[in-house]
Write a protein that holds these residues in place. Structure first.
Motif, PDB file in Angstrom:
ATOM      1  N   GLU A 147      10.458   4.077  -3.304  1.00 49.21           N
ATOM      2  CA  GLU A 147       9.637   4.917  -4.179  1.00 49.21           C
ATOM      3  C   GLU A 147      10.079   6.379  -4.162  1.00 49.21           C
ATOM      4  OE1 GLU A 147       7.457   4.000  -6.370  1.00 49.21           O
ATOM      5  OE2 GLU A 147       7.583   1.876  -5.827  1.00 49.21           O
ATOM      6  N   GLY A 148      11.232   6.646  -3.568  1.00 49.69           N
ATOM      7  CA  GLY A 148      11.769   7.993  -3.647  1.00 49.69           C
ATOM      8  C   GLY A 148      11.548   8.874  -2.434  1.00 49.69           C
ATOM      9  N   ILE A 149      11.000   8.314  -1.382  1.00 45.66           N
ATOM     10  CA  ILE A 149      10.853   9.072  -0.123  1.00 45.66           C
ATOM     11  C   ILE A 149      12.253   9.437   0.395  1.00 45.66           C
ATOM     12  CG2 ILE A 149      10.261   8.749   2.331  1.00 45.66           C
ATOM     13  CD1 ILE A 149       7.848   9.437   0.549  1.00 45.66           C
ATOM     14  N   GLN A 185       0.832  -1.204   0.000  1.00 49.92           N
ATOM     15  CA  GLN A 185       0.000   0.000   0.000  1.00 49.92           C
ATOM     16  C   GLN A 185       0.870   1.259   0.000  1.00 49.92           C
ATOM     17  OE1 GLN A 185      -2.133   0.324   3.655  1.00 49.92           O
ATOM     18  NE2 GLN A 185      -3.754   1.627   2.825  1.00 49.92           N
ATOM     19  N   VAL A 186       1.950   1.243   0.775  1.00 47.48           N
ATOM     20  CA  VAL A 186       2.868   2.387   0.812  1.00 47.48           C
ATOM     21  C   VAL A 186       3.418   2.657  -0.585  1.00 47.48           C
ATOM     22  CG1 VAL A 186       5.120   3.191   1.648  1.00 47.48           C
ATOM     23  CG2 VAL A 186       3.493   2.148   3.240  1.00 47.48           C
ATOM     24  N   ARG A 187       3.876   1.600  -1.241  1.00 43.65           N
ATOM     25  CA  ARG A 187       4.432   1.769  -2.593  1.00 43.65           C
ATOM     26  C   ARG A 187       3.412   2.361  -3.544  1.00 43.65           C
ATOM     27  NH1 ARG A 187       7.661  -3.932  -2.522  1.00 43.65           N
ATOM     28  NH2 ARG A 187       9.547  -3.084  -1.611  1.00 43.65           N
ATOM     29  N   ARG A 188       2.200   1.781  -3.491  1.00 42.27           N
ATOM     30  CA  ARG A 188       1.150   2.189  -4.419  1.00 42.27           C
ATOM     31  C   ARG A 188       0.774   3.648  -4.197  1.00 42.27           C
ATOM     32  NH1 ARG A 188      -2.001  -2.143  -2.957  1.00 42.27           N
ATOM     33  NH2 ARG A 188      -3.294  -0.735  -1.738  1.00 42.27           N
ATOM     34  N   LEU A 189       0.563   4.018  -2.924  1.00 40.99           N
ATOM     35  CA  LEU A 189       0.075   5.358  -2.630  1.00 40.99           C
ATOM     36  C   LEU A 189       1.169   6.413  -2.863  1.00 40.99           C
ATOM     37  CD1 LEU A 189      -2.449   6.855  -1.798  1.00 40.99           C
ATOM     38  CD2 LEU A 189      -1.791   6.594   0.594  1.00 40.99           C
ATOM     39  N   VAL A 190       2.400   6.105  -2.466  1.00 42.07           N
ATOM     40  CA  VAL A 190       3.496   7.057  -2.722  1.00 42.07           C
ATOM     41  C   VAL A 190       3.615   7.300  -4.229  1.00 42.07           C
ATOM     42  CG1 VAL A 190       5.997   7.411  -2.616  1.00 42.07           C
ATOM     43  CG2 VAL A 190       4.771   6.533  -0.612  1.00 42.07           C
ATOM     44  N   ARG A 191       3.574   6.216  -4.997  1.00 38.61           N
ATOM     45  CA  ARG A 191       3.684   6.330  -6.455  1.00 38.61           C
ATOM     46  C   ARG A 191       2.555   7.187  -7.021  1.00 38.61           C
ATOM     47  NH1 ARG A 191       4.078   0.541  -8.614  1.00 38.61           N
ATOM     48  NH2 ARG A 191       5.700   0.447  -7.013  1.00 38.61           N
TER      49      ARG A 191
END
Lengths: 305, 305
Positions: B222-224, B184-190
């Motif tokens: 994801e670039g955070i 979910q973190v990956r998806r939402l950050v993206r």
């Protein structure tokens, strides 16, 4: 959905690390309940001399019991060819041998240098093949060793290749000391898989420094499909130096299920199994965030977004 | 090496969640010691009415103190334009406002629906711009809400865009409830970065269910570039439902340093700062695996492999 195999190692790695001896009936209840919750592989014990590890003395009986549970893959640890012969005789589906990447640790632990271990692996492989049994090699101290310090990645790659040539059918990388970090996990999994391919399936992680699930995630990204874990993190206080601090099965399953991986495990039912441990091992601490933190959002609801 | 900013939020998020009130002198010692350990950004407090949160009443004095520490970015939380004006007057480098993605939570917490919050954000942005101060918006309950359940990702994306148009200069995604998982973190950050780009820099994670570091890893992928954390996980027992359970700064820094990220933080020196908390807040539990597990392999040795 990708299927991930959660391999419960608590009855072996957990119980061999604590002083209490769990009665056979409680071990059977534990194994039965975890299988009922959907766990598909359990390492039920190890075939070491009972004088050395009395906690594991009932491993042959446990194998016989676990074999009666439909769909359960019954595996055990063996230290050498002698143990392998006993394991095959007891009726395991699979056996595994630890192979320490740190030669100092190997000499200290089983009094064998790397060539002697490779010879032992060849002997175990022959026994496994003859018995029609699966045979995995656990590359232990692969991420560093408390005795030797850093273990060169070249050494791990070289020894994995040699073990494959000696007859290993599958590999796990084991963070025996809790030294692994996610970048190292990715690098080492990639390098070993470049040489032995899909024979490397498994990570055996410890949560000693709290990085267990992050390391598991790093492994999943690199194609790992099996993760070892121990119910309640049994077998070691993660806060104590030198303690095992296995990955907690409940927390791992929470993460995998939430991410949409197919584990086949019902988390609520899994958490309920803790009561068997709590009753059979009074005073033994159980770990994990999931059991006390309350449920996450319903998975179906999460997936629907 | 990629630089990652570890933003210490303990003096705000930690202290506002516990009953004890830490004396100003202890807060100053804490901030001084963490900055000396290499921490480059500290959220020193919040500009809420002192009657509501007496723990935060000395925030103006703390800002003035922290501003005397060279190289430290001094930030504070504000609930609204009134707080923003006070923060700018006190001399913060930056301020942030929480914007709950769950409208139910927003109404319950600050009695404002989403349009009212966007108007408030525009007002705060004007104050920040006029004061020459950085202004971030924290997208809270972005991964789910205990009141509303699932928060649609479309809502988060839409509100982030609207807040950017209202003048937000930077965003964090906040897992207020400990519901986030790495997928979910990956998806939402993206998704959010696809709309607001590099304005999304930060994750504010809670370790309620033990997934904090795994979620941090997913964000880094994801670039955070900024991660909030609280020394000793101050501000909530991660085992208690509803508790904050902030990401533990020590464990986060261990992971980042081990992976080769550049944090600028000396881990041993950071761990030593815990004694200030222990002495100033007797009986308040401190969390983290790293302080008790003993050192990992030396970083230089790890990197050399």
């Amino acid at each position: 959905m990708t299927a991930i195999l959660v391999s419960e190692v608590g009855p072996r790695d957990g119980l061999q690390s604590i002083k209490s001896i769990m009665p056979l009936a409680a071990k059977q209840a534990w194994i039965r309940a975890e299988a009922a919750a959907g766990v598909r592989e359990i390492e039920v014990g190890s075939f070491v001399p009972p004088a050395l590890l009395p906690q594991m003395a009932d491993t042959p009986e446990l194998v016989a019991f676990a074999r009666t549970i439909p769909g359960l893959n019954v595996v055990a640890l063996v230290p050498n060819a002698k143990g392998a012969a006993r394991a095959v005789e007891a009726g395991v589906h699979g056996l595994s041998i630890p192979f320490s990447m740190s030669e100092t640790h190997s000499l200290r632990n089983v009094r064998k240098d790397h060539p002697a271990m490779l010879a032992e692996i060849a002997a175990v492989a022959a026994i496994a093949r003859a018995g029609g049994v699966h045979f995995a090699v656990g590359l232990s101290t692969a991420f560093g060793c408390t005795l030797e310090g850093a273990v060169p990645e070249d050494t791990v790659v070289r020894l994995a290749v040699a073990a494959a040539e000696a007859g290993a059918m599958e590999f796990s990388l084991s963070d025996t000391t809790g030294y692994a970090d996610p970048a190292q996990v990715r690098r080492l999994v990639r390098r070993v898989r470049a040489e032995v391919g899909d024979l490397l399936t498994t990570l055996h992680l410890h949560n000693t420094r709290g990085l267990g699930l992050a390391n598991a995630l790093a492994g999943l990204d690199e194609g790992i499909t099996t993760l070892d874990a121990s119910l309640g993190g049994l077998g070691g206080c993660p806060y104590a130096p030198g303690a095992s601090g296995n990955l907690v099965t409940e927390d791992l399953v929470l993460m995998l299920n939430a991410m949409g991986y197919e584990t086949g495990i019902d988390l609520d039912q899994l958490i309920a199994v803790r009561t068997i441990l709590a009753e059979a091992l009074p005073g033994e601490p159980l770990y994990g965030f999931t059991p006390d933190a309350g449920p996450m959002l319903d998975y179906a609801e999460r997936i629907a977004r």
